[in-house]
Motif scaffolding. Structure first.
Motif, mmCIF file in Angstrom:
data_model
loop_
_atom_site.group_PDB
_atom_site.id
_atom_site.type_symbol
_atom_site.label_atom_id
_atom_site.label_comp_id
_atom_site.label_asym_id
_atom_site.label_seq_id
_atom_site.Cartn_x
_atom_site.Cartn_y
_atom_site.Cartn_z
ATOM 1 N N ALA A 61 0.828 -1.207 0.000
ATOM 2 C CA ALA A 61 0.000 0.000 0.000
ATOM 3 C C ALA A 61 0.862 1.257 0.000
ATOM 4 O O ALA A 61 0.561 2.220 -0.713
ATOM 5 N N ASP A 62 1.926 1.266 0.795
ATOM 6 C CA ASP A 62 2.797 2.439 0.837
ATOM 7 C C ASP A 62 3.463 2.678 -0.517
ATOM 8 O O ASP A 62 3.574 3.813 -0.971
ATOM 9 N N LYS A 93 -1.689 -8.173 0.739
ATOM 10 C CA LYS A 93 -0.712 -8.883 -0.081
ATOM 11 C C LYS A 93 -1.298 -9.396 -1.384
ATOM 12 O O LYS A 93 -0.645 -10.132 -2.107
ATOM 13 N N HIS A 94 -2.521 -9.013 -1.701
ATOM 14 C CA HIS A 94 -3.128 -9.461 -2.944
ATOM 15 C C HIS A 94 -3.648 -8.246 -3.703
ATOM 16 O O HIS A 94 -4.113 -7.277 -3.091
ATOM 17 N N VAL A 95 -3.544 -8.304 -5.047
ATOM 18 C CA VAL A 95 -3.905 -7.183 -5.899
ATOM 19 C C VAL A 95 -4.936 -7.640 -6.925
ATOM 20 O O VAL A 95 -4.815 -8.733 -7.486
ATOM 21 N N GLY A 96 -5.933 -6.807 -7.149
ATOM 22 C CA GLY A 96 -6.921 -7.080 -8.184
ATOM 23 C C GLY A 96 -7.305 -5.791 -8.887
ATOM 24 O O GLY A 96 -7.017 -4.692 -8.411
ATOM 25 N N ILE A 97 -7.965 -5.929 -10.037
ATOM 26 C CA ILE A 97 -8.446 -4.794 -10.813
ATOM 27 C C ILE A 97 -9.961 -4.943 -10.932
ATOM 28 O O ILE A 97 -10.447 -5.965 -11.435
ATOM 29 N N LEU A 98 -10.714 -3.950 -10.453
ATOM 30 C CA LEU A 98 -12.171 -4.020 -10.571
ATOM 31 C C LEU A 98 -12.575 -3.888 -12.037
ATOM 32 O O LEU A 98 -12.043 -3.058 -12.764
ATOM 33 N N THR A 99 -13.524 -4.722 -12.454
ATOM 34 C CA THR A 99 -14.013 -4.654 -13.839
ATOM 35 C C THR A 99 -15.483 -4.283 -13.901
ATOM 36 O O THR A 99 -16.023 -4.059 -14.978
ATOM 37 N N ILE A 126 -11.053 -5.967 0.994
ATOM 38 C CA ILE A 126 -10.414 -4.829 0.315
ATOM 39 C C ILE A 126 -10.069 -3.765 1.359
ATOM 40 O O ILE A 126 -10.928 -3.287 2.080
ATOM 41 N N ALA A 127 -8.780 -3.415 1.406
ATOM 42 C CA ALA A 127 -8.320 -2.437 2.392
ATOM 43 C C ALA A 127 -7.927 -1.102 1.766
ATOM 44 O O ALA A 127 -8.023 -0.062 2.417
ATOM 45 N N PHE A 128 -7.458 -1.129 0.520
ATOM 46 C CA PHE A 128 -7.012 0.079 -0.154
ATOM 47 C C PHE A 128 -7.464 0.021 -1.606
ATOM 48 O O PHE A 128 -7.614 -1.063 -2.173
ATOM 49 N N ALA A 129 -7.622 1.190 -2.208
ATOM 50 C CA ALA A 129 -7.942 1.269 -3.633
ATOM 51 C C ALA A 129 -7.179 2.440 -4.245
ATOM 52 O O ALA A 129 -6.964 3.472 -3.589
#
Length: 140
Positions: A61-62, A93-99, A126-129
């Motif tokens: 996130a940082d 620790k996981h990343v996704g892209i909203l569709t 979901i913690a950050f966007a």
């Protein structure tokens, strides 16, 4: 979202970021960055599979906050990059892209890059966007 969908079917490969060949979730975000923004601006050091269980600072996130536009996760829409906690109390620790309002693309071990429903189990983690910054103008 078109760039993200172009990665669908890419096999999972730890620490990789090559469309059609292999990537992990961070590699997916890095590859999309290269396609929509340009050259990567932050070096990514090697990391272990358990890096998210061994530290207490929000490294992912940082780092994202240094180069991306942070937004409220509750208002994130299609195209937003979301950072996910895999368990309560752990760092993201996981990343996704909203569709869409109820779907996202991510690279998941054994499955590769997939688009799937953003179920309540995923949504509550979901913690950050963030949003990708505007593409840099290329010299001609």
């Amino acid at each position: 979202m078109a760039a993200a969908r172009g990665w669908l079917g890419t096999p999972y490969h730890d620490q990789a970021s090559v469309k059609g060949v292999g990537c992990d979730c961070l590699g997916l975000a890095r590859g999309i960055w290269r396609e929509v923004v340009g050259t990567e601006t932050l070096p990514v050091p090697p990391y272990s599979r358990d890096w998210g269980e061994t530290g207490s600072s929000e490294v992912l996130a940082d780092s994202a906050a240094r180069v991306m536009i942070r937004i409220d996760p509750t208002s994130a829409g299609p195209g937003a990059v979301v950072l996910i906690r895999m368990r309560t109390g752990a760092i993201v620790k996981h990343v996704g892209i909203l569709t869409g309002p109820d779907s996202f693309i991510h690279s998941y071990e054994r499955l590769g890059v997939i688009e799937e429903p953003l179920t309540s189990a995923w949504r509550r983690r979901i913690a950050f966007a963030f949003l990708f910054p505007h593409p840099r103008k290329r010299k001609t």
